[in-house]
Design a protein around this motif. Structure first.
Motif, short mmCIF file in Angstrom:
data_model
loop_
_atom_site.label_atom_id
_atom_site.label_comp_id
_atom_site.label_asym_id
_atom_site.label_seq_id
_atom_site.Cartn_x
_atom_site.Cartn_y
_atom_site.Cartn_z
N GLN A 177 -4.11 -6.29 -9.08
CA GLN A 177 -4.70 -6.95 -10.35
C GLN A 177 -5.89 -6.66 -11.17
O GLN A 177 -5.98 -6.68 -12.67
N ARG A 178 -6.99 -5.79 -10.18
CA ARG A 178 -8.39 -5.13 -11.21
C ARG A 178 -7.42 -3.97 -11.94
O ARG A 178 -7.75 -4.05 -12.88
N ALA A 179 -6.63 -3.32 -11.34
CA ALA A 179 -6.33 -1.84 -12.02
C ALA A 179 -5.41 -1.98 -13.32
O ALA A 179 -6.08 -1.69 -14.38
N VAL A 180 -4.59 -3.46 -13.57
CA VAL A 180 -4.41 -3.71 -15.14
C VAL A 180 -4.81 -3.96 -15.25
O VAL A 180 -5.07 -3.70 -16.79
N ASN A 181 -5.74 -4.86 -15.16
CA ASN A 181 -6.90 -5.85 -16.17
C ASN A 181 -7.31 -4.86 -16.85
O ASN A 181 -7.85 -5.31 -17.55
N GLY A 216 5.18 1.29 -19.03
CA GLY A 216 5.93 2.30 -18.70
C GLY A 216 4.51 2.57 -18.16
O GLY A 216 4.57 4.06 -17.42
N THR A 217 3.88 1.77 -17.78
CA THR A 217 2.34 3.00 -17.20
C THR A 217 2.75 2.72 -15.23
O THR A 217 2.77 1.86 -15.18
N ASN A 218 2.31 4.07 -14.44
CA ASN A 218 2.69 3.58 -12.84
C ASN A 218 0.90 3.01 -12.77
O ASN A 218 0.31 4.19 -13.11
N PHE A 219 0.87 2.52 -12.28
CA PHE A 219 -0.15 1.93 -11.07
C PHE A 219 0.22 2.39 -9.70
O PHE A 219 1.14 2.05 -8.74
N ASP A 220 -0.37 3.38 -9.22
CA ASP A 220 0.11 3.79 -7.88
C ASP A 220 -1.30 3.05 -7.00
O ASP A 220 -2.18 3.69 -6.87
N ILE A 221 -0.62 2.44 -5.76
CA ILE A 221 -1.22 2.03 -4.43
C ILE A 221 -1.58 2.67 -3.96
O ILE A 221 -0.92 3.21 -2.79
N SER A 243 -7.26 -6.73 -1.41
CA SER A 243 -5.77 -6.57 -0.25
C SER A 243 -4.87 -5.89 -1.85
O SER A 243 -5.43 -5.91 -3.00
N PRO A 244 -3.64 -5.15 -1.11
CA PRO A 244 -3.15 -4.25 -2.37
C PRO A 244 -2.42 -5.31 -3.79
O PRO A 244 -2.97 -4.93 -4.44
N ALA A 248 0.97 -1.39 0.62
CA ALA A 248 0.62 -0.13 -0.21
C ALA A 248 1.10 1.11 -0.61
O ALA A 248 1.90 1.00 0.48
N GLY A 249 0.44 1.97 -0.95
CA GLY A 249 0.95 3.29 -0.89
C GLY A 249 3.11 3.09 -1.41
O GLY A 249 2.50 4.10 -2.48
#
Length: 631
Positions: free
Chosen positions: A269-273, A249-254, A263-264, A241-242
């Motif tokens: 997983q949901r954000a990427v898909n 090249g795509t940032n995924f800020d948890i 869970s993180p 988290a955080g």
């Protein structure tokens, strides 16, 4: 006194005759509501006194009471005729004046407005261009223009692939090779293809070539089909988290804190898909981390916790060879031939039996099932899309099928081939042991993007419709609204692999060609639908109904209409079949509620009362004449 009493009776009976005659005259008037005269007696009285004369002074008409009871409903041949079954009034716009009516004889004027016979416009709730109803009330208008075409952006395919089907003729070789990790790039080598006629083809692989590039080079060779995939794993410790995870090249800020119930790793997983990274999918590794799969075999650019040194990714290449072909690998400096038993494909290569007949859409022996559907381009031209399904050998306990896609007999694969032409569109469907679709090319969303379809005319030339937008040009899912290309999504999420015959349970798409207005329909809730020659229907609006706290207080103004008065109260306008409002019966009219038999009887009574009151005057005159004749 008797003269006045008789005269009042004559006046009252005359009004009764007038009202009864009016009811009889309008017994066939659509939406007419009959009236009844109400009488009251008269007695002499004064201010602060009821008077001392117990003899009445006659009769007066207290009110002409309207009867708003339901009339009979009869059917007509006009689709815009409407009857209200229950409470309520149609709301009409008479040049700015609002009137209310139960007469539903409606048609369309030259401007497309729904009007009655007196050109009063019917009021209703407006619909937008997509047929969504709003709460805005106005004149209902029928748009007689052609319905503009809509290009296909989504195709839903719900199929069952027969699990009892076997792999087509088995004879040949399927070679699987493993590419080293990104930090240990592939060595330079030559892949040699030996053909049954004794000829050979060498494919030169440069050092550091990605798995996707190797597959692309092999696909250019006759009798060879290749696909690639790259897999990497992010451990649980790398997803906090955080923290920030970078993929391609795509940032995924948890977020911190993580949304409740996740869970993180589940959030990531949901954000990427759900991201525009169409070729990258994420699945759980069962230990709190994630497995990332690049479905085309390109290297995965990953970073997490600020470090990339511990990231390991593996690329795999699957090669399918036609009958009697062999494939080998050698060092460029090694003159050994392709028949040498030491040949292999990359490090850790393995060979398994495979079906020998390479997919050919013109040969039914090379695929198990096929289904076709119609889709539309941006100009409304129809095209035929065909999906071919080929049973693949079972590997790793999972059952797989290959789906090939063609439109109008043309390939639509992305990326394009060496000459810029679309490549063969092939997708691998994986099923769980329960027969449920698990993924397509590693993507658990169960959908594929067709991003290389150029609509053509019957001569095979571009027809002027919007063309494709390739993945390399930024094609994404979901399709933007409004769409700007011919791209569309095939959704196979509900496809199954059960032990029953192949079947198309549902196949639908959201496009259509242009259409002309062919008819109108009205529902019980007053929604006006337009039907078009292309089979589509669109909501144009919804008829509004009004009700009053005191309907008897409405003032009749002719043309079977009423207007609001102080006694009626203000109208409550709403949608039919809601609250106390009645429903709409289309192709129907409400007849007059006049009971003709009762009115004829009442006519006799009124006539008798008139004659009796006239007799009172005649008798009083005789008495008066007798007094005058006294000497």
């Amino acid at each position: 006194m008797a003269f006045n009493t008789g005269l009042s009776g004559l006046r009252a009976s005359s009004v009764d005759l007038d009202v009864t005659g009016n009811n009889i005259a309008n017994a066939s008037t659509v939406g007419f509501k009959g009236s009844k005269v109400q009488f009251g007696d008269l007695y002499a009285n004064g201010f602060l006194s009821s008077g001392t004369n117990p003899i009445g002074d006659g009769v007066r008409v207290q009110d002409v009471k309207q009867n708003f009871g339901q009339g009979n409903i009869s059917f007509t041949d006009n689709g815009l005729d409407m009857a209200i079954n229950g409470d309520g009034f149609f709301v009409l716009n008479n040049g700015g004046e609002t009137r209310y009516s139960r007469a539903g004889q409606f048609g369309v004027d030259q401007d497309g407005f729904i009007t009655n016979n007196q050109s009063m416009r019917v009021q209703g709730f407006q619909a937008d261009g997509d047929g969504n109803l709003s709460g805005v009330r106005g004149d209902l208008q029928i748009d007689t223009d052609n319905l503009a075409p809509r290009r296909t952006t989504n195709l839903e395919s719900e199929l069952n692939l027969d699990s009892r089907q076997g792999v087509l003729e088995v004879s040949g070789t399927k070679v699987q090779g493993v590419q080293p990790a990104a930090d240990d790039p592939i060595d330079a080598q030559i892949l040699a293809i030996a053909y049954p006629d004794g000829s050979n083809r060498d494919v030169s692989i440069a050092a550091g070539t990605e798995a996707s590039q190797v597959a692309e080079l092999l696909n250019q060779e006759e009798g060879v089909s290749a696909s690639a995939r790259t897999v990497s794993e992010i451990p649980q410790a790398g997803i906090v988290a955080g923290g920030t995870v970078t993929v391609q090249g795509t940032n995924f800020d948890i977020p911190d804190p993580i949304p409740a119930g996740e869970s993180p790793a589940e959030w990531l997983q949901r954000a990427v898909n759900d991201s525009p990274l169409n070729s990258v999918s994420a699945t759980s590794n069962g230990a709190g981390g994630l497995v990332l799969t690049e479905s085309r075999g390109s290297n995965l650019a990953l970073a997490y916790n600020g470090s990339v040194g511990t990231i390991v990714q593996t690329g795999s290449i699957n090669v399918t060879l036609d009958r009697d072909l062999t494939l080998g690998s050698r060092d460029p400096a090694d003159p050994v031939t392709a028949s040498d038993p030491d040949y292999g494909l990359l490090a850790g290569a393995s060979e398994t039996p495979f079906r020998s007949n390479v997919f050919d859409p013109n040969d039914q022996r090379t695929y198990n099932h096929a289904t076709s559907s119609t889709i539309y381009d941006s100009l409304g031209n129809s095209h035929e899309i065909t999906q071919y399904f080929v049973k693949e050998p079972v590997s790793g306990g999972e059952s797989a099928w290959a789906m090939y896609v063609q439109i109008d007999g043309q390939d639509v694969g992305d990326p394009p081939g060496p000459g810029g032409e679309p490549s063969q569109a092939r997708y691998e469907l994986q099923f769980t042991p329960d027969g449920v679709l698990e993924s397509i090319d590693g993507d658990p969303r169960g959908s594929v993007l067709i991003s290389n379809w150029a609509p053509l005319d019957q001569n095979g030339d571009p027809n002027g419709a919007a063309g494709p937008r390739l993945l390399s040009e930024g094609a994404t899912t979901p399709i933007p609204d409004p769409p700007n290309s011919s791209n569309f999504v095939i959704n196979l999420g509900e496809t199954t692999q059960f032990g029953s015959a192949f079947g198309v349970n549902d196949q639908r798409q959201n496009g259509f060609t242009t259409g002309r207005l062919s008819g109108l329909d009205v529902s019980d809730t007053g929604i006006v639908f337009a039907r078009y020659t292309n089979g589509q229907s669109q909501t144009l609006g919804q008829v509004a109904l009004a009700t009053f706290n005191n309907s008897d207080g409405l003032a009749p103004v002719g043309e079977t209409t009423w207007v609001e008065t102080f006694e009626s109260g203000q109208p409550v306008v709403g949608k039919p079949d809601t609250g106390t409002l009645g429903s709409i019966k289309a192709s129907s009219l409400e007849e007059s509620n006049v009971d003709l038999s009762a009115e004829l009887v009442n006519l006799i009574i009124a006539q008798r009362n008139y004659q009796a009151n006239a007799k009172t005057i005649e008798t009083s005159n005789s008495v008066t004449q007798t007094i005058i004749n006294l000497r």
